[in-house]
Design a protein around this motif. Structure first.
Motif, short mmCIF file in Angstrom:
data_model
loop_
_atom_site.label_atom_id
_atom_site.label_comp_id
_atom_site.label_asym_id
_atom_site.label_seq_id
_atom_site.Cartn_x
_atom_site.Cartn_y
_atom_site.Cartn_z
N VAL A 1 -8.03 -2.48 0.22
CA VAL A 1 -8.26 -3.89 0.47
C VAL A 1 -9.86 -3.68 1.43
CG1 VAL A 1 -8.01 -6.78 1.33
CG2 VAL A 1 -6.07 -5.56 -0.44
N SER A 2 -10.54 -3.99 1.86
CA SER A 2 -11.42 -4.31 2.68
C SER A 2 -10.89 -5.21 3.83
CB SER A 2 -12.34 -5.28 2.80
OG SER A 2 -13.60 -4.88 3.66
N GLY A 3 -10.84 -4.21 5.01
CA GLY A 3 -10.83 -4.93 6.31
C GLY A 3 -9.26 -4.32 6.67
N ALA A 4 -8.09 -4.23 6.05
CA ALA A 4 -7.23 -3.35 5.90
C ALA A 4 -6.42 -2.62 5.19
CB ALA A 4 -6.46 -4.72 4.97
N SER A 5 -7.56 -0.98 5.83
CA SER A 5 -7.36 -0.08 5.32
C SER A 5 -5.92 0.80 5.47
CB SER A 5 -8.64 0.79 5.45
OG SER A 5 -10.03 0.77 5.45
N TYR A 6 -5.81 0.79 6.41
CA TYR A 6 -4.09 1.04 6.84
C TYR A 6 -3.33 1.14 5.93
CZ TYR A 6 -6.39 3.78 10.55
OH TYR A 6 -7.76 4.92 11.33
N THR A 7 -3.07 -0.63 6.48
CA THR A 7 -2.32 -0.93 5.59
C THR A 7 -2.05 -0.84 3.43
OG1 THR A 7 -2.33 -2.82 6.65
CG2 THR A 7 -0.93 -3.74 4.46
N SER A 8 -3.09 -0.64 2.95
CA SER A 8 -3.97 -0.44 1.59
C SER A 8 -3.55 0.94 1.88
CB SER A 8 -4.98 -0.48 1.85
OG SER A 8 -5.85 -1.57 1.70
N GLU A 9 -3.59 2.14 2.72
CA GLU A 9 -3.13 3.42 2.56
C GLU A 9 -1.58 3.82 2.86
OE1 GLU A 9 -4.29 7.89 3.40
OE2 GLU A 9 -4.30 6.23 5.52
N GLY A 10 -0.69 2.60 3.23
CA GLY A 10 0.70 2.86 3.94
C GLY A 10 1.42 2.11 2.16
N TYR A 11 0.77 0.79 1.70
CA TYR A 11 1.12 0.44 0.19
C TYR A 11 1.20 1.47 -0.19
CZ TYR A 11 1.71 -3.18 -3.04
OH TYR A 11 2.05 -3.76 -4.11
N VAL A 12 0.24 2.37 -1.10
CA VAL A 12 -0.97 3.10 -2.08
C VAL A 12 0.03 4.07 -1.93
CG1 VAL A 12 -1.80 5.02 -2.83
CG2 VAL A 12 -2.49 2.31 -2.40
N ARG A 13 1.11 4.89 -0.86
CA ARG A 13 1.76 6.11 -0.51
C ARG A 13 3.15 5.44 -0.95
NH1 ARG A 13 -0.61 10.43 1.39
NH2 ARG A 13 -2.62 10.05 3.06
N SER A 14 3.99 4.43 -0.43
CA SER A 14 5.04 3.94 -0.63
C SER A 14 5.30 3.62 -2.42
CB SER A 14 5.42 2.85 0.24
OG SER A 14 6.63 1.75 -0.35
N LEU A 15 3.90 2.54 -3.28
CA LEU A 15 4.70 2.49 -3.96
C LEU A 15 4.17 3.85 -4.89
CD1 LEU A 15 4.64 0.41 -6.59
CD2 LEU A 15 1.42 0.52 -6.36
N GLN A 16 3.73 4.64 -4.53
CA GLN A 16 3.66 6.27 -5.21
C GLN A 16 5.14 7.02 -5.20
OE1 GLN A 16 1.31 7.36 -7.51
NE2 GLN A 16 3.12 8.55 -8.60
N SER A 17 5.79 6.54 -4.06
CA SER A 17 7.05 7.49 -3.93
C SER A 17 7.82 6.63 -4.69
CB SER A 17 7.49 7.06 -2.94
OG SER A 17 8.43 7.24 -2.15
N ALA A 18 7.98 4.83 -4.85
CA ALA A 18 9.06 4.07 -5.87
C ALA A 18 8.89 4.55 -7.00
CB ALA A 18 8.46 2.20 -5.39
N LEU A 19 6.95 5.40 -8.30
CA LEU A 19 7.10 4.85 -8.41
C LEU A 19 7.45 6.39 -9.83
CD1 LEU A 19 3.27 3.85 -9.04
CD2 LEU A 19 5.64 3.10 -10.29
#
Length: 166
Positions: free
Chosen positions: A143-161
């Motif tokens: 999400v534009s303007g939320a780079s760090y939040t997006s990166e943390g979200y993606v990494r945590s989601l990948q861990s859950a997956l």
């Protein structure tokens, strides 16, 4: 005439250099891969990165939070991702599966070091969730303007997956 042309060329060159030097580089570039339709998506973390490894101590629900169905339909249950530290606070999500299909993603923790961080997370997490559910993966656009939040979200989601075996 040649003097005038030289002056214009010099002025244009100086102006171009000033504009280039005025650009500020990004602090952190998110890794990108080509997504469908020619869009750019955030790449899942690499297997060798420390923050992408599931850790029982970083998982508030335990790594046994999900169940696999015996009918061969895939994972069924709730799988909490690892807590990913961002510069603005922790990010953690959990993925809910039914017969191998991701049916929901819920944020357990979002960056919260300031009101601005909370506002950014509140507006970006629903977008990230919609993208993840549509993609059925962690390969989603930041999400534009939320780079760090997006990166943390993606990494945590990948861990859950990964925990779900998806």
């Amino acid at each position: 005439m040649a003097v005038r042309r030289t002056a214009v060329l010099t002025a244009s060159t100086v102006a171009g250099i000033v504009l280039l030097l005025g650009l500020k580089p990004h602090q952190t570039a998110l890794p990108a891969i080509a997504g469908s339709g020619g869009s750019t998506a955030v790449a899942p973390p690499t297997a060798g990165s420390a923050s992408s490894r599931p850790s029982p101590s970083s998982n508030s629900r335990g790594s046994k939070g999900g169940k696999h169905s015996s009918g061969g339909g895939g994972a069924t249950g709730t799988y909490a991702g690892a807590v990913e530290q961002t510069p603005y606070g922790p990010m953690q999500v959990e993925a809910i599966f039914s017969n191998g299909r991701m049916t929901d993603v819920r944020a357990l923790q979002t960056p919260n070091d300031s009101g601005r961080s909370q506002s950014i997370a509140a507006s970006s997490v629903p977008t990230l969730t919609r993208e993840a559910l549509a993609a059925q993966s962690a390969q989603i656009q930041a999400v534009s303007g939320a780079s760090y939040t997006s990166e943390g979200y993606v990494r945590s989601l990948q861990s859950a997956l990964d925990r779900a075996g998806a």
